[in-house]
Design a protein around this motif. Structure first.
Motif, mmCIF file in Angstrom:
data_model
loop_
_atom_site.group_PDB
_atom_site.id
_atom_site.type_symbol
_atom_site.label_atom_id
_atom_site.label_comp_id
_atom_site.label_asym_id
_atom_site.label_seq_id
_atom_site.Cartn_x
_atom_site.Cartn_y
_atom_site.Cartn_z
ATOM 1 N N GLN A 160 49.289 37.596 38.135
ATOM 2 C CA GLN A 160 49.271 36.646 37.024
ATOM 3 C C GLN A 160 48.813 35.270 37.501
ATOM 4 N N LYS A 161 49.378 34.810 38.603
ATOM 5 C CA LYS A 161 49.022 33.492 39.152
ATOM 6 C C LYS A 161 47.576 33.462 39.613
ATOM 7 N N ILE A 162 47.156 34.520 40.296
ATOM 8 C CA ILE A 162 45.789 34.581 40.809
ATOM 9 C C ILE A 162 44.779 34.603 39.658
ATOM 10 N N ALA A 163 45.067 35.377 38.619
ATOM 11 C CA ALA A 163 44.164 35.433 37.453
ATOM 12 C C ALA A 163 43.983 34.043 36.854
ATOM 13 N N GLU A 164 45.039 33.273 36.811
ATOM 14 C CA GLU A 164 44.940 31.896 36.309
ATOM 15 C C GLU A 164 44.088 31.039 37.237
ATOM 16 N N THR A 165 44.374 31.069 38.538
ATOM 17 C CA THR A 165 43.633 30.208 39.472
ATOM 18 C C THR A 165 42.171 30.631 39.604
ATOM 19 N N GLN A 166 41.879 31.920 39.400
ATOM 20 C CA GLN A 166 40.502 32.409 39.472
ATOM 21 C C GLN A 166 39.773 32.256 38.127
ATOM 22 N N LYS A 167 40.498 31.761 37.123
ATOM 23 C CA LYS A 167 39.949 31.491 35.784
ATOM 24 C C LYS A 167 39.438 32.752 35.073
ATOM 25 N N ILE A 168 40.186 33.854 35.248
ATOM 26 C CA ILE A 168 39.837 35.099 34.557
ATOM 27 C C ILE A 168 40.935 35.546 33.596
ATOM 28 N N ALA A 169 42.048 34.824 33.550
ATOM 29 C CA ALA A 169 43.178 35.235 32.712
ATOM 30 C C ALA A 169 42.804 35.255 31.231
ATOM 31 N N ALA A 170 42.116 34.255 30.765
ATOM 32 C CA ALA A 170 41.807 34.147 29.332
ATOM 33 C C ALA A 170 40.879 35.258 28.858
ATOM 34 N N ASP A 171 39.899 35.635 29.676
ATOM 35 C CA ASP A 171 38.926 36.661 29.273
ATOM 36 C C ASP A 171 39.386 38.081 29.575
ATOM 37 N N GLY A 172 40.346 38.224 30.461
ATOM 38 C CA GLY A 172 40.870 39.540 30.801
ATOM 39 C C GLY A 172 40.474 40.000 32.188
ATOM 40 N N PHE A 173 41.235 40.945 32.679
ATOM 41 C CA PHE A 173 41.027 41.474 34.024
ATOM 42 C C PHE A 173 41.665 42.849 34.096
ATOM 43 N N ARG A 174 41.484 43.517 35.210
ATOM 44 C CA ARG A 174 42.028 44.855 35.411
ATOM 45 C C ARG A 174 42.855 44.880 36.687
ATOM 46 N N LEU A 175 43.994 45.596 36.639
ATOM 47 C CA LEU A 175 44.823 45.863 37.812
ATOM 48 C C LEU A 175 44.798 47.360 38.069
ATOM 49 N N VAL A 176 44.553 47.751 39.317
ATOM 50 C CA VAL A 176 44.388 49.169 39.654
ATOM 51 C C VAL A 176 45.137 49.500 40.940
ATOM 52 N N HIS A 195 44.320 46.420 43.206
ATOM 53 C CA HIS A 195 43.052 45.722 43.019
ATOM 54 C C HIS A 195 43.153 44.866 41.762
ATOM 55 N N LEU A 196 42.787 43.606 41.874
ATOM 56 C CA LEU A 196 42.662 42.723 40.726
ATOM 57 C C LEU A 196 41.161 42.485 40.549
ATOM 58 N N LEU A 197 40.624 42.966 39.433
ATOM 59 C CA LEU A 197 39.190 42.864 39.184
ATOM 60 C C LEU A 197 38.933 42.080 37.901
ATOM 61 N N GLY A 198 37.948 41.216 37.929
ATOM 62 C CA GLY A 198 37.618 40.452 36.729
ATOM 63 C C GLY A 198 36.327 39.687 36.907
ATOM 64 N N GLY A 199 36.045 38.862 35.916
ATOM 65 C CA GLY A 199 34.834 38.063 35.960
ATOM 66 C C GLY A 199 33.646 38.729 35.267
ATOM 67 N N ARG A 200 33.862 39.904 34.711
ATOM 68 C CA ARG A 200 32.841 40.614 33.945
ATOM 69 C C ARG A 200 33.545 41.601 33.026
ATOM 70 N N TYR A 201 32.801 42.187 32.099
ATOM 71 C CA TYR A 201 33.361 43.214 31.220
ATOM 72 C C TYR A 201 33.654 44.477 32.028
ATOM 73 N N MET A 202 34.842 45.019 31.883
ATOM 74 C CA MET A 202 35.240 46.243 32.574
ATOM 75 C C MET A 202 35.028 47.439 31.655
ATOM 76 N N GLU A 203 34.106 48.294 32.021
ATOM 77 C CA GLU A 203 33.819 49.474 31.198
ATOM 78 C C GLU A 203 34.933 50.506 31.306
ATOM 79 N N TRP A 204 34.987 51.384 30.326
ATOM 80 C CA TRP A 204 35.961 52.473 30.328
ATOM 81 C C TRP A 204 35.269 53.742 29.863
ATOM 82 N N PRO A 205 35.439 54.875 30.497
ATOM 83 C CA PRO A 205 36.300 55.072 31.663
ATOM 84 C C PRO A 205 35.673 54.484 32.914
ATOM 85 N N PRO A 206 36.517 54.171 33.904
ATOM 86 C CA PRO A 206 36.015 53.482 35.085
ATOM 87 C C PRO A 206 35.181 54.342 36.013
ATOM 88 N N GLY A 207 35.316 55.676 35.966
ATOM 89 C CA GLY A 207 34.488 56.517 36.817
ATOM 90 C C GLY A 207 35.260 57.459 37.676
#
Length: 114
Positions: free
Chosen positions: A69-85, A102-114
């Motif tokens: 949660q803290k990292i998503a805020e500091t990396q500025k991806i919290a508002a747009d969304g991210f993925r935890l795996v 894994h905390l992934l963000g900064g782009r649209y995350m497709e589903w299914p992931p693969g």
């Protein structure tokens, strides 16, 4: 754990790009990122996988999620969304046998992931 890559990173024996650290958790950038933001969040206690988390280890899972949660805020991806795996076992894609998220963000995350 003597031969654990992530334990060596926590101990400072192997360099990493630290993003966050507290008494239970260490987080650093993935060396092979799959998204613009790709950070590994690991417990400082060696736990092999999500299957080996005991009741007494839940404090580490809680700390990992709070760190994310803290990292998503500091990396500025919290508002747009991210993925935890959590990858678990061979078919789940786990290659390092130390629990990690894994905390992934900064782009649209497709589903299914693969």
């Amino acid at each position: 754990m003597e031969d654990c890559l992530f334990c060596k990173i926590i101990a400072g024996e192997i360099p990493s790009n630290k993003i966050y650290e507290d008494e239970r958790v260490y987080a650093f950038t993935d060396i092979d990122p799959k998204a613009p933001v790709h950070i590994l969040v690991i417990p400082k206690k060696h736990i092999k996988s999500i299957l080996e988390v005991s009741e007494e280890d839940f404090e580490y899972l809680d700390a990992m999620v709070r760190a994310a949660q803290k990292i998503a805020e500091t990396q500025k991806i919290a508002a747009d969304g991210f993925r935890l795996v959590f990858n678990t076992g061979e078919n789940g894609g786990q290659t390092v046998h130390h629990l990690h998220m894994h905390l992934l963000g900064g782009r649209y995350m497709e589903w299914p992931p693969g």
